[in-house]
Design an enzyme around this catalytic site. Structure first.
Site, PDB file in Angstrom:
ATOM      1  N   GLY A 104      -1.163   0.292   0.012  1.00 45.12           N
ATOM      2  CA  GLY A 104      -0.842   0.127   1.428  1.00 45.12           C
ATOM      3  C   GLY A 104      -1.620   1.117   2.281  1.00 45.12           C
ATOM      4  O   GLY A 104      -2.092   2.149   1.794  1.00 45.12           O
ATOM      5  N   CYS A 105      -1.756   0.784   3.556  1.00 46.91           N
ATOM      6  CA  CYS A 105      -2.555   1.629   4.450  1.00 46.91           C
ATOM      7  C   CYS A 105      -1.916   3.000   4.656  1.00 46.91           C
ATOM      8  O   CYS A 105      -2.569   4.038   4.530  1.00 46.91           O
ATOM      9  CB  CYS A 105      -2.776   0.915   5.780  1.00 46.91           C
ATOM     10  SG  CYS A 105      -1.288   0.253   6.548  1.00 46.91           S
ATOM     11  N   PHE A 106      -0.612   3.021   4.950  1.00 50.69           N
ATOM     12  CA  PHE A 106       0.082   4.304   5.102  1.00 50.69           C
ATOM     13  C   PHE A 106       0.031   5.098   3.791  1.00 50.69           C
ATOM     14  O   PHE A 106      -0.120   6.321   3.787  1.00 50.69           O
ATOM     15  CB  PHE A 106       1.558   4.081   5.456  1.00 50.69           C
ATOM     16  CG  PHE A 106       1.823   3.736   6.884  1.00 50.69           C
ATOM     17  CD1 PHE A 106       1.535   4.631   7.902  1.00 50.69           C
ATOM     18  CD2 PHE A 106       2.402   2.524   7.229  1.00 50.69           C
ATOM     19  CE1 PHE A 106       1.820   4.321   9.229  1.00 50.69           C
ATOM     20  CE2 PHE A 106       2.684   2.207   8.556  1.00 50.69           C
ATOM     21  CZ  PHE A 106       2.391   3.107   9.552  1.00 50.69           C
ATOM     22  N   ALA A 107       0.191   4.368   2.677  1.00 50.58           N
ATOM     23  CA  ALA A 107       0.220   5.033   1.371  1.00 50.58           C
ATOM     24  C   ALA A 107      -1.121   5.690   1.069  1.00 50.58           C
ATOM     25  O   ALA A 107      -1.188   6.827   0.584  1.00 50.58           O
ATOM     26  CB  ALA A 107       0.577   4.020   0.286  1.00 50.58           C
TER      27      ALA A 107
END
Lengths: 335, 335, 335, 335
Positions: free
Chosen positions: C147-150
């Site tokens: 994921g992008c945040f991850a």
């Protein structure tokens, strides 16, 4: 009619003061100064106010102190402290700069990079945050208007600090709109750079930090980080912390209601804060979310209203004995 | 490898040139100048290019003319014309300023406010709009890169002007993004003002008008009005006119296909132009709508690409015999 | 030429994949699907790609699995896990959804609200963060794209977690651009609301949290708060923490250099991170500031590039044995 | 106190009406409807109005017609004309939709795509543009509030049309902010698309055109082109034309002063119009530039104020005999 003047009235804070005072039924704007715009009309400097105030900007040297009841000082840091000692005792003063916010001269110099010229004058100034200092402000002739970041963070942390709920450091991640930088173009407010950006500035060292520490007087380390965000108006402050004992959402709400339930300009918004919903108003919306041991508290306000001119008028109303919300009772505007 | 230099390479046009040339397989960026940033590295001046080009900015006085094959001049108006006469004949030059765009010295002085110092040198420059002047550019050693507004409007009107379709005046309503103002902060690009605004500037008198008139050489009056719009990149030009005889949408499309059907960097978009869809590319999207007697033609482009650096590289490719689309064959980026 | 397909290719992630793959010299885009746009051309769905790819969208039911070498799955959460078991073993797969990121089915169900249908298939997927898992990705046939945040938070915290520097909770304040919400209009991406706003969402409970915890495997509580910010592209993640022992800026830099000094797609930016400077590139810029006992680490990336399609292509390059930076070697674009 | 109701009060126009009426000393908001939000409180639907109005949304079926003095209809096109015939004659009505703006049923159907159900009722409605129709509005019980684009263009062209200055077609290039599309998310208001864009829509055929033609009743063809611009509030309308005989800037100013010099809500701004400077106010700023034979006239207004709710309250004040500027006398807000 009370006659007020605004020294340094050509910035965004000055324009906002004019805008608010224009709808104040007991106040007349009698004098404005701007070193940059001497002899220009309000309409030339502020096209949006065309037709609303027939006044020219003077030089600050031409202050008609005897003709004014109250003077707003909206000058860059370092100017007010040179000027105040020469003003009549009877003239009520509200200073919007940082000059009189900090009690400790060493701390002032550390954060502002200039010496505090008149520490004894500083002592005459009340820190103008009505929700904390209302009674002191009522009788005051000299009020120092808080910083925008400081207002947001003090209001968010005050109940927690007073009740001693927090264990260890409090981390503050506070984002400001571009109007906070004033109306002089800079690299950080150049549209091609600012409009799609987010970037930190002054790591750990923003000059609003010492006034927060002074008011909260707590033992928790305060890690204070400011950011430039790509909106125009608003402060959105996020406060992260660990609690001594877990708290439910309802317990947190109850704490804040206890402190602020009667406040006209504070609204509880749970986990739905948004700078959109306080814009062009004097409100601070406060909310929070908790997972039990950890707490996030949010506070949002309009940096030119509750963060500057709105709060200054709130202070003026208290100082002059007008109802506190006079000229400030408009709802926020959206979209 | 061809060695190129960029004089005045610290503006947005310079950064865009570097960005494009970095992906050009036959070109090496050998030298950069910036009066403001002498001895600073590219990474200091352009943080986004950190790690991509290990070069420091020189002073323009230190131009190593003998070591370069081609020089881009991205200097403010008035500088290139002082400089070019001292450069070796063998050095290919592409000038991105207005200095060599206008043939008539009186017209130049009227619009630029300074005299054209070297009219005989101006004559050596080819107007670098490949879709109109491709063959002349191929053999040229001196090319004057068109203005961003001029590129948009010339491409939109050229087929109509050549075929004589238009009756009476043509009104041009052309909106530019904030990057067109360059990377120096100004009142007009100050984020609090620009981000929600739209305002006209230079009524009837933008300096790109004479180069448009020069190329179109038509008899229709051209009313040319420029606007500052609140996006960063892009020119969106609307052209309004009456036709000698009514035209259907299909006839209009056929006319433009006739002129531009084989062009790599022009796309027909009917009534769906949007600056979103050409951004970060060298494309000009052209479309139109007609009610029969009246015609609206739209052209959109990225002012830093087809409006400046992209077109400059397109010209370079032609001048040096590379395939015209080299380093320019990327699709637009959205969102 | 390697033939690739993209299932669910009509979202922003799909468009970005196409944009990147168009410049990949060893790859041909052979198939695209979109349930919403069956039989529409790429140009109809993505006007910016007009002229770049002559292909129509199919239904995902018509997947020509035997004709493809690699398939990108860019479907909403819950779709890939229904589909993968029916695909040929020989078909390389990169899934951009959350379906195969989480090892523990109970955790998956808690955060995604649906059961993990095929836990045994999940085990075949490698978590595709090349800077952490490069060697495992090289041999893999099944990769789950982070994921992008991850991606932003794992890269920011990994060296600190591995070395055990942090004492107590880590607070993450992560802001995303509007493109992260996909290309379907919603209340939170409605322009009048989004363009001047900042607001939190999913307090403590964003679905990217468990993949971060899984990779970091640390003992520090992770307080993870996501915000919607008013830019289009970008993740700006701020990480706040207390250290076991004070660290200087130089010690922090040295730690990160130790881990990432050889990484092509990570740049150290000290206290100057800005989403502006990674946009339209596969870079993650990481920086930090310390007051001794406390540390702030920042990471910024483009959510559609390193946060989605760029990282997916980086994984593809590793899986297929191409140089890791193929098609990803463009500099960020600014302004 | 006059009791007013707002049917369809959950859109941006409804919120703006509430915001204005909250500061109207002679009016009480007694009833609100929203089919989408029946039984929800104002605070739930409009978080910015939290604390300002303790009222729940009803269904339009539950209209307490007998208890109201005046009803604002802020419903989608086509609803008001079904509803008005059933309402008491004594109830004053201001309709903000297009339902009663067009006198010719054939024209209405052509532009709105639905038949005009009650042409005889339409005849009872006065077109509510106070600067043109003030005396008729004073005595009216039924007022049809003009469209936002129409208000901008009629005010800009009315003096010229009346005096017959224009030769040939008038071209209108009118840009609207995203709030004009209402508060329901759509592709055209999706933040990733809208925030850096500019695009035309409804070429030649916007539904506000016929009301403009009806008022101007001129013989000049009107070419009317609307655009979506990336700001939130505002109409910026540019009008291009050729004059029968050349006019100086001063002659143009004199003409407009002649018509509008006494108007409270019109300001002359010469060549300095900007949507920034009318925002959140009921003002229309008008300016112009001339090269002699050609004239450009600009008008700017806030689409939710003078373009909708502000003008509706201006009409209400006239209808009910209040001073025309009541609740509308605030200065525009900037930044």
């Amino acid at each position: 009619m009370v006659k007020v003047g605004i020294a340094g009235g050509s910035g965004y804070g000055g324009a906002e003061l004019i805008h608010i005072l224009l709808r104040h039924p007991q106040v007349e704007i009698a004098w404005l100064s701007s070193q940059q715009h001497v002899n220009k009309s309000v309409a030339e400097v502020y096209p949006h106010l065309r037709g609303f105030l027939d006044l020219k900007f003077s030089s600050v040297q031409d202050l008609p102190a005897a003709d004014l009841d109250l003077l707003f000082l909206a000058l860059p840091h370092g100017h007010a402290m040179k000027m105040v000692s020469g003003l009549p005792k009877g003239l009520a003063i509200i200073d919007l700069s940082g000059d009189f916010r900090i009690e400790d001269p060493a701390v002032f110099e550390e954060y502002y990079g200039i010496p505090l010229e008149a520490p004894e004058i500083q002592k005459c100034f009340i820190y103008g945050l009505p929700e904390i200092n209302r009674e002191k402000i009522r009788g005051a002739r000299r009020v120092s208007n808080p910083g925008c970041f400081a207002t947001a963070t003090i209001l968010a942390l005050y109940p927690l600090a007073r009740e001693g709920w927090v264990k260890g450091p409090i981390f503050v991640d506070s984002k400001t709109g571009s109007s906070g930088a004033g109306n002089s173009p800079t690299a950080g407010t150049h549209h091609p750079r600012r409009t799609n950006s987010l970037f930190p500035y002054k790591p750990f060292r923003h000059q609003h930090l010492p006034e927060i520490v002074q008011v909260l007087a707590g033992s928790n380390p305060l890690i204070f980080q400011t950011y430039s965000a790509p909106f125009v108006r608003g402060i959105f402050a996020s406060h992260y912390m660990e609690l001594h004992r877990p708290a439910t959402a309802e317990e947190v709400r109850a704490l804040f209601m206890d402190y602020y339930g009667a406040e006209r300009f504070i609204r509880w918004v749970a986990d739905k804060p948004d700078v959109n919903y306080v814009r062009h108003s004097n409100y601070t919306d406060i909310g929070a979310a908790s997972d039990g041991p950890h707490l996030i508290v949010w506070s949002v306000l309009d940096n030119l209203q509750k963060g500057a001119a709105g709060q200054a008028v709130q202070n003026m109303n208290l100082m002059l004995g007008f109802p506190e919300e006079t000229a400030l009772n408009l709802a926020p505007v959206h979209p």
